[in-house]
Design an enzyme around this catalytic site. Structure first.
Site, short mmCIF file in Angstrom:
data_model
loop_
_atom_site.label_atom_id
_atom_site.label_comp_id
_atom_site.label_asym_id
_atom_site.label_seq_id
_atom_site.Cartn_x
_atom_site.Cartn_y
_atom_site.Cartn_z
N ARG A 256 -5.21 6.42 -11.80
CA ARG A 256 -3.88 5.94 -11.34
C ARG A 256 -2.99 5.66 -12.54
NH1 ARG A 256 -5.91 1.18 -7.65
NH2 ARG A 256 -3.72 0.59 -7.45
N ARG B 26 -9.39 -2.63 -1.44
CA ARG B 26 -8.85 -1.28 -1.27
C ARG B 26 -9.81 -0.27 -1.86
NH1 ARG B 26 -2.61 -1.50 -3.25
NH2 ARG B 26 -3.24 0.46 -4.22
N LYS C 155 3.84 -5.98 -8.04
CA LYS C 155 4.92 -5.57 -7.13
C LYS C 155 4.70 -6.18 -5.74
CE LYS C 155 3.93 -1.15 -7.72
NZ LYS C 155 2.81 -1.23 -8.66
N ARG D 298 -8.78 -7.77 -6.71
CA ARG D 298 -7.83 -7.91 -5.60
C ARG D 298 -8.51 -7.84 -4.24
NH1 ARG D 298 -2.62 -4.31 -5.45
NH2 ARG D 298 -4.14 -2.67 -5.86
N ARG E 293 8.55 7.20 -7.45
CA ARG E 293 7.44 7.30 -8.38
C ARG E 293 7.50 8.55 -9.22
NH1 ARG E 293 3.56 3.94 -5.75
NH2 ARG E 293 1.66 3.77 -6.98
#
Ligand code: AP5
Ligand code: ZN
Length: 239
Positions: free
Chosen positions: A194, A183, A13, A150, A111
């Site tokens: 998650r 993160r 995203k 990431r 969400r």
């Protein structure tokens, strides 16, 4: 253009949304980025949100809806304006008409089904509709490598990947040269949580939109350029 980009953590995203933003000059509202900016500023909301995010849970619907509504109403980038006027011959009165309509790409919102309901009524009140709801479809198994590799530039939200999309200079943002970070929720353990949250609370949102004409799913397991071309296809463009 009013659209939602949906998908599980790591689906892409945040990689694709800025490209849509640049192409169509609309605002990119990423609720995760907004929360992380509150965390960085150490506000009360930021402190509460950090705990929830690190546990892979969801911040309350009330807070998230308020945040989106505030952006849509006050962020000039989210509004496209139209100015017109009409002249009435009989009364010699000049009417000025100002119409502004929302124009946005949402990333990370809605969400939950209550968030989707609230977005619907916000738009309905203004006589506006969503143009596209695009689902980035990808198997959970592919997400671990994406999430654990990431790297992000906190100030801009730009993201990189150690292997799939490395920065030009190690651990530095290509644009500003500032340091990249990982993160705090980007580890295998939090990702598992998650994903559970995603399947329990966000998958019903996918079902919510799936029956509607605006919904389209695309294969997000392909490399970023291929995903981008699929997106362009949805907008009826080729480049
Ligand atoms: P949020 O920041 O929205 O996190 P997320 O949904 O888990 O999504 P990610 O940002 O992890 O994934 P992405 O799809 O953006 O992937 P990216 O493009 O970066 O939310 C964080 C937290 O905030 C939530 O857990 C929740 O607690 C809270 N929150 C946020 N919104 C909320 C809401 N509305 N209500 C309640 N709580 C909320 O890509 C990932 C990596 O893969 C990158 O390294 C990238 O370079 C790489 N990559 C991307 N595409 C490809 C590709 N095609 N091939 C190979 N690598 C790729
Ligand atoms: Zn993201």
């Amino acid at each position: 253009l009013r659209m939602i980009l949906m998908g599980p953590p790591g689906a892409g995203k945040g990689t694709q949304a800025p490209k849509i933003k640049d192409k169509f000059c609309i605002c990119h509202l990423a609720t995760g980025d907004m929360l992380r900016s509150q965390v960085a500023k150490k506000t009360a909301l930021g402190r509460a949100a950090k705990k929830i995010m690190d546990e892979g849970g969801l911040v309350s619907d009330e807070i998230m809806v308020g945040m989106i509504k505030n952006e849509l109403d006050n962020n000039a980038e989210c509004k496209n304006g139209y100015f017109g006027h009409s002249y009435s011959r009989n009364t010699f009165v000049l009417f000025f008409l100002t119409i502004s309509f929302y124009s946005f790409i949402l990333d990370g919102f809605p969400r939950t089904v209550p968030q989707a309901d609230r977005l619907d009524s916000m738009l309905e009140n203004r006589g506006e509709k969503l143009d596209h709801v695009v689902q980035l479809e990808i198997d959970d198994a592919l997400l671990v490598a994406r999430i654990t590799g990431r790297l992000v530039h906190p100030a801009s939200g730009r993201s990189y990947h150690r292997i799939f999309n490395p920065p030009k200079e190690s651990m530095k943002d290509d644009v500003t040269g500032e340091p990249l970070i990982q993160r705090s929720d980007d580890n295998a353990e939090t990702l598992k949580k998650r994903l559970v949250t995603y399947h329990q609370q966000t998958k019903p949102v996918v079902e919510y939109y799936k029956g509607k004409k605006v919904w389209k799913g695309i294969d997000a397991s392909q490399e970023p350029g291929v995903v981008w071309r699929q997106l362009l296809g949805i907008f009826g463009e080729t480049n």
